[in-house]
Scaffold this motif. Structure first.
Motif, mmCIF file in Angstrom:
data_model
loop_
_atom_site.group_PDB
_atom_site.id
_atom_site.type_symbol
_atom_site.label_atom_id
_atom_site.label_comp_id
_atom_site.label_asym_id
_atom_site.label_seq_id
_atom_site.Cartn_x
_atom_site.Cartn_y
_atom_site.Cartn_z
ATOM 1 N N VAL A 499 2.777 -5.967 5.093
ATOM 2 C CA VAL A 499 3.414 -5.756 3.794
ATOM 3 C C VAL A 499 4.724 -5.017 4.029
ATOM 4 C CG1 VAL A 499 3.215 -4.766 1.484
ATOM 5 C CG2 VAL A 499 1.162 -5.621 2.653
ATOM 6 N N GLN A 500 5.817 -5.625 3.658
ATOM 7 C CA GLN A 500 7.119 -5.027 3.891
ATOM 8 C C GLN A 500 7.273 -3.733 3.088
ATOM 9 O OE1 GLN A 500 9.410 -6.355 6.067
ATOM 10 N NE2 GLN A 500 7.898 -7.926 6.562
ATOM 11 N N GLY A 501 7.874 -2.741 3.731
ATOM 12 C CA GLY A 501 8.221 -1.510 3.044
ATOM 13 C C GLY A 501 7.119 -0.476 2.927
ATOM 14 N N GLU A 502 5.922 -0.768 3.411
ATOM 15 C CA GLU A 502 4.815 0.176 3.328
ATOM 16 C C GLU A 502 4.658 0.912 4.659
ATOM 17 O OE1 GLU A 502 3.243 1.177 0.830
ATOM 18 O OE2 GLU A 502 2.563 -0.400 -0.517
ATOM 19 N N PRO A 503 4.697 2.242 4.653
ATOM 20 C CA PRO A 503 4.616 2.993 5.911
ATOM 21 C C PRO A 503 3.218 3.074 6.509
ATOM 22 C CG PRO A 503 4.796 4.502 4.059
ATOM 23 C CD PRO A 503 4.960 3.121 3.494
ATOM 24 N N GLU A 504 2.202 2.597 5.758
ATOM 25 C CA GLU A 504 0.836 2.771 6.242
ATOM 26 C C GLU A 504 -0.070 1.677 5.722
ATOM 27 O OE1 GLU A 504 -1.342 6.777 6.379
ATOM 28 O OE2 GLU A 504 -2.094 5.907 4.516
ATOM 29 N N VAL A 505 -0.917 1.153 6.586
ATOM 30 C CA VAL A 505 -2.063 0.344 6.178
ATOM 31 C C VAL A 505 -3.243 1.305 6.192
ATOM 32 C CG1 VAL A 505 -3.506 -1.651 6.669
ATOM 33 C CG2 VAL A 505 -1.063 -1.718 7.210
ATOM 34 N N ALA A 521 -0.498 2.242 0.159
ATOM 35 C CA ALA A 521 -0.296 3.164 -0.954
ATOM 36 C C ALA A 521 -0.121 2.434 -2.273
ATOM 37 C CB ALA A 521 0.914 4.051 -0.679
ATOM 38 N N LYS A 522 0.485 1.245 -2.230
ATOM 39 C CA LYS A 522 0.808 0.525 -3.462
ATOM 40 C C LYS A 522 0.122 -0.820 -3.600
ATOM 41 C CE LYS A 522 5.475 2.521 -3.620
ATOM 42 N NZ LYS A 522 6.929 2.200 -3.653
ATOM 43 N N HIS A 523 -0.374 -1.392 -2.520
ATOM 44 C CA HIS A 523 -0.804 -2.785 -2.553
ATOM 45 C C HIS A 523 -2.236 -2.991 -2.053
ATOM 46 C CE1 HIS A 523 3.633 -3.257 -2.559
ATOM 47 N NE2 HIS A 523 3.376 -4.324 -3.273
ATOM 48 N N TYR A 524 -2.842 -4.044 -2.593
ATOM 49 C CA TYR A 524 -4.059 -4.637 -2.055
ATOM 50 C C TYR A 524 -3.653 -5.986 -1.453
ATOM 51 C CZ TYR A 524 -8.189 -7.739 -2.422
ATOM 52 O OH TYR A 524 -9.176 -8.661 -2.184
ATOM 53 N N ASN A 539 0.256 -5.656 -6.393
ATOM 54 C CA ASN A 539 0.549 -4.244 -6.599
ATOM 55 C C ASN A 539 -0.561 -3.626 -7.440
ATOM 56 O OD1 ASN A 539 1.689 -1.822 -8.050
ATOM 57 N ND2 ASN A 539 3.419 -2.317 -6.720
ATOM 58 N N ILE A 540 -1.118 -2.507 -6.976
ATOM 59 C CA ILE A 540 -2.233 -1.861 -7.688
ATOM 60 C C ILE A 540 -1.947 -0.386 -7.951
ATOM 61 C CG2 ILE A 540 -3.986 -3.476 -6.860
ATOM 62 C CD1 ILE A 540 -4.746 -1.302 -4.774
ATOM 63 N N GLU A 541 -0.692 -0.016 -8.090
ATOM 64 C CA GLU A 541 -0.330 1.382 -8.284
ATOM 65 C C GLU A 541 -1.017 2.004 -9.492
ATOM 66 O OE1 GLU A 541 3.915 2.555 -7.213
ATOM 67 O OE2 GLU A 541 4.120 0.387 -7.512
ATOM 68 N N GLU A 542 -1.271 1.197 -10.542
ATOM 69 C CA GLU A 542 -1.884 1.746 -11.754
ATOM 70 C C GLU A 542 -3.312 2.223 -11.518
ATOM 71 O OE1 GLU A 542 -3.875 -2.011 -14.082
ATOM 72 O OE2 GLU A 542 -1.749 -1.603 -14.463
ATOM 73 N N MET A 543 -3.921 1.842 -10.384
ATOM 74 C CA MET A 543 -5.284 2.264 -10.083
ATOM 75 C C MET A 543 -5.334 3.619 -9.388
ATOM 76 S SD MET A 543 -6.850 -1.400 -8.817
ATOM 77 C CE MET A 543 -8.542 -0.820 -8.738
ATOM 78 N N GLY A 544 -4.173 4.198 -9.129
ATOM 79 C CA GLY A 544 -4.138 5.485 -8.460
ATOM 80 C C GLY A 544 -3.810 5.355 -6.987
ATOM 81 N N GLY A 545 -3.864 6.491 -6.293
ATOM 82 C CA GLY A 545 -3.490 6.522 -4.892
ATOM 83 C C GLY A 545 -4.645 6.248 -3.950
ATOM 84 N N VAL A 546 -4.320 6.218 -2.666
ATOM 85 C CA VAL A 546 -5.312 5.962 -1.621
ATOM 86 C C VAL A 546 -6.295 7.126 -1.540
ATOM 87 C CG1 VAL A 546 -5.637 5.731 0.867
ATOM 88 C CG2 VAL A 546 -3.804 4.474 -0.273
ATOM 89 N N VAL A 547 -7.572 6.803 -1.380
ATOM 90 C CA VAL A 547 -8.625 7.788 -1.131
ATOM 91 C C VAL A 547 -9.171 7.539 0.267
ATOM 92 C CG1 VAL A 547 -10.926 8.569 -1.791
ATOM 93 C CG2 VAL A 547 -9.246 8.023 -3.554
ATOM 94 N N ARG A 548 -9.156 8.554 1.100
ATOM 95 C CA ARG A 548 -9.644 8.385 2.472
ATOM 96 C C ARG A 548 -11.117 7.983 2.472
ATOM 97 N NH1 ARG A 548 -7.954 13.878 4.990
ATOM 98 N NH2 ARG A 548 -9.643 13.353 6.415
ATOM 99 N N ASN A 549 -11.448 7.060 3.375
ATOM 100 C CA ASN A 549 -12.793 6.495 3.478
ATOM 101 C C ASN A 549 -13.201 5.879 2.141
ATOM 102 O OD1 ASN A 549 -15.087 5.880 5.034
ATOM 103 N ND2 ASN A 549 -16.214 7.573 4.144
ATOM 104 N N GLY A 550 -12.261 5.176 1.520
ATOM 105 C CA GLY A 550 -12.450 4.685 0.169
ATOM 106 C C GLY A 550 -13.043 3.299 0.037
ATOM 107 N N LEU A 551 -13.627 2.740 1.104
ATOM 108 C CA LEU A 551 -14.289 1.433 1.043
ATOM 109 C C LEU A 551 -15.675 1.538 1.668
ATOM 110 C CD1 LEU A 551 -11.398 -0.969 2.161
ATOM 111 C CD2 LEU A 551 -12.245 -0.629 -0.165
ATOM 112 N N VAL A 552 -16.631 0.784 1.110
ATOM 113 C CA VAL A 552 -17.982 0.806 1.656
ATOM 114 C C VAL A 552 -18.668 -0.509 1.313
ATOM 115 C CG1 VAL A 552 -19.111 1.805 -0.385
ATOM 116 C CG2 VAL A 552 -20.048 2.268 1.890
ATOM 117 N N LYS A 553 -19.639 -0.915 2.139
ATOM 118 C CA LYS A 553 -20.449 -2.109 1.882
ATOM 119 C C LYS A 553 -21.874 -1.707 1.514
ATOM 120 C CE LYS A 553 -18.399 -5.568 5.027
ATOM 121 N NZ LYS A 553 -18.689 -6.371 6.237
ATOM 122 N N ASP A 554 -22.504 -2.540 0.667
ATOM 123 C CA ASP A 554 -23.927 -2.352 0.436
ATOM 124 C C ASP A 554 -24.714 -3.232 1.408
ATOM 125 O OD1 ASP A 554 -23.926 -4.949 -0.568
ATOM 126 O OD2 ASP A 554 -24.250 -4.368 -2.649
#
Length: 616
Positions: A499-505, A521-524, A539-554
């Motif tokens: 993703v162009q312009g994003e400093p972090e995945v 920070a801004k995109h999915y 762009n998903i900025e309206e959902m808020g910022g990144v949360v560390r360890n913010g993904l999980v599987k059931d």
């Protein structure tokens, strides 16, 4: 844009697991009448300990200001000086109140990073990250910005003033130096030759003999002296034996300025454990002083669901290990002694393999193994300590991610390297045999740090990077990348910017069809490792910022995620983020899954949410 939520879901507040605070700095103050006090500064307040009466007093910062202090100073007349965030403060520990405070108005600056005093009682202090130099005149109660110790470096670690009024600063971290400030012109210059300004830090202190001493590692490997006497802006080599002792003792957040006068000796100090231990030399007896203070608790760090069905986590500043049992609704706090070399950090990332949890901690890249089949044993002298510290790795000094490799034996950790470094490594450990391997930054993507990763079919790793350098280094790249690591050869096959312009995945998870769902920070975005194509971006900025360890599987492979203002499920077929609740609590750390519930942190509190319509 995310779709409308499926249904409302109930959140449960499980309370504050760690009702404690961390002491960030301390000083022993003795006035001209011979009275003495120990002052410990924490986030938002100071605690004053009276050794004679064996009591403590909590004093909030002025204006109910809440921020972290980094250093403190006990002046010759017994006053306590401290800074927190943008506020400089003066505490009279004998009257039990703050007598002055000031905000120098330096936007984004943290004041009070270090302190010194001249022969006339003027107090000097410096700020992060601009190394601004300030002076405080107690009689006039004025705080004035008078210069800058270094135009490029961020960290002023120490200050000292010689008998001639010259001010010296120990500076780090990317290009360390000792700065000298002329008392007439107030101009600063580096005393370290430019060719020796490498990663590290300069150090200065005023010795018990009233003279100023400085130190920096020349890294030459030769016989050059490590210590210098500093006088009138010049350095003179001295041996370590010629260096007069500093008034500071301890390291990190355990640093204390000055010592008690006879007969008192400080033996132990822990605001987090709510205890100070003193020795009365006149009787030869030691005794504890219990510290009493009100607190809303410590912030929580990323969570993990253990193989025993319980939630494991640590708090952040101070680091205390706790465990939550969903079946009994009970929190068990094991305190700060459970994690070796824990102190003021947190366990940032976990990998679960069999009955063990492997976790990596800041600060220092300390890797711990928790055996969930055995009791937690925190006594350092006991047999079979659990958790167990197995290694410390500078290349992941600030860990950010962990992965349990599909082979069932290896845990992989990534993160940022130490102070002044640009680019982190990968640490790989066989949790069964103890064999390990470190892949340095040069073998990965130079000047990048690995902050998320997934295992691809076949065992190779797909990793996401950050270009940031939070330890004081200056980033050399601008965009985060994906890279594929050949697991057998331990080499990078390719790297590319998704993703162009994003400093972090920042986060990634892989679905059952081999597609990788990732967040910046801004995109999915969705990445296909087979074709090396980004097949969806939004762009998903309206959902808020990144949360560390913010993904999980059931257990069925469904992917759930959190951002600071949202909880969602990923529809892996349509690439839609389906909200699970309209207004969740502010989410600060994620994410663990147990029996149809998602667990996360909101500041200092542990929360969970029942997944709407959940079915196994």
């Amino acid at each position: 844009m995310p779709e409308q939520k499926e249904t409302l879901a109930a959140f449960t507040d499980h309370g504050v697991p760690v009702p404690a605070n961390e002491g960030r700095t301390a000083a022993i103050c003795t006035n001209r009448e011979g009275e003495t006090r120990l002052v410990i500064a924490a986030r938002g307040y100071a605690v004053i300990v009276n050794p004679q009466e064996r009591t403590s007093l909590q004093v909030p910062f002025p204006e109910q200001h809440v921020d972290y202090p980094f250093a403190s100073y006990s002046s010759e007349d017994g006053m306590f000086y401290v800074g927190a965030g943008g506020m400089f403060m003066v505490l009279d520990p004998f009257r039990g109140r703050f007598t002055d405070y000031a905000r120098p108005g330096l936007t984004g600056e943290i004041v009070g990073f270090c302190f010194a005093e001249d022969g006339r009682g003027t107090i000097y202090t410096a700020s992060y990250p601009q190394c601004r130099l300030m002076k405080y005149e107690p009689e006039r109660k004025t705080l004035t910005v008078i210069g800058q110790l270094d135009a490029e470096e961020k960290y002023p670690f120490s200050l000292a003033v010689d008998a001639y009024g010259w001010i010296y600063g120990g500076i780090g971290t990317e290009r360390k130096t000792i700065a000298a400030v002329d008392p007439v012109t107030l101009q600063a210059r580096s005393l370290v030759p430019d060719g020796e300004r490498r990663k590290g830090q300069g150090k200065v202190h005023r010795g018990a003999d009233g003279r100023v001493y400085g130190y920096y590692d020349t890294e030459s490997g030769g016989s050059e002296p490590r210590w210098y006497r500093l006088e009138q802006g010049r350095m003179s080599p001295v041996t370590a034996e010629q260096v007069a002792k500093s008034a500071y003792s301890g390291t990190g957040f355990e640093t204390v300025h000055r010592a008690f006068p006879h007969p008192w000796v400080l033996l132990e100090m822990s605001l987090a454990e709510k205890e100070v231990v003193l020795l009365d030399q006149s009787s030869g007896q030691s005794f504890p002083v219990r510290l009493s203070y009100e607190t809303d608790g410590a912030d929580l760090s990323p969570l993990v669901a253990g193989p025993d069905g319980r939630i494991y986590d640590t708090s952040n500043h101070p680091l205390q290990l706790y465990r939550y049992d969903p079946h009994f609704g009970a929190v068990e706090n094991f305190g700060g002694k459970a994690i070796e070399k824990g102190g003021g950090g947190n366990i940032c990332a976990y990998a679960v393999l069999g009955g063990r949890i492997a976790g990596a901690a800041y600060a220092g890249g300390h890797v711990h193994l928790i055996d969930t089949t055995r009791p937690i044993v925190t006594d350092a002298a006991a047999e079979g300590r659990n958790p167990q510290l197995v290694t410390s790795q500078e290349a992941i000094y600030r860990p950010r991610c962990a992965l349990a490799h599909p082979d069932g034996e290896h845990a992989v950790f990534g993160g940022y390297a130490g102070y002044g470094a640009i680019g982190g490594g990968l640490y790989i450990r066989n949790v069964t045999t103890g064999e390990d391997e470190l892949l340095p930054n040069e073998r990965l993507v130079p000047y990048h740090s690995t902050v998320c990763m997934v295992a691809l079919p076949g065992g190779d790793l797909l990793c996401g990077t950050s270009v940031e350098a939070p330890g004081g280094g200056k980033p050399k790249e601008t965009e985060g990348r994906l890279y594929r690591l050949d697991w057998q050869a331990k080499r990078v096959v390719y790297s590319e910017v998704p993703v162009q312009g994003e400093p972090e995945v920042a986060l990634m998870e892989i679905d059952g069809q081999g597609k990788v769902h990732a967040f910046t920070a801004k995109h999915y975005f969705v990445y296909d490792p087979m074709t090396r194509q980004v097949i969806h971006t939004e762009n998903i900025e309206e959902m808020g910022g990144v949360v560390r360890n913010g993904l999980v599987k059931d257990e069925a492979g469904r992917i759930y995620g959190v951002r600071t203002r949202s909880v969602f499920r990923i529809d892996t077929g349509s690439f839609k983020l389906v909200p699970l609740h309209a207004e969740p609590p502010a989410i600060t750390a994620g994410l663990a899954y147990v029996d149809g519930r998602l667990y996360f942190a909101s500041g200092k509190r542990l929360w969970s949410m029942a997944i709407p319509g959940y079915q196994r």
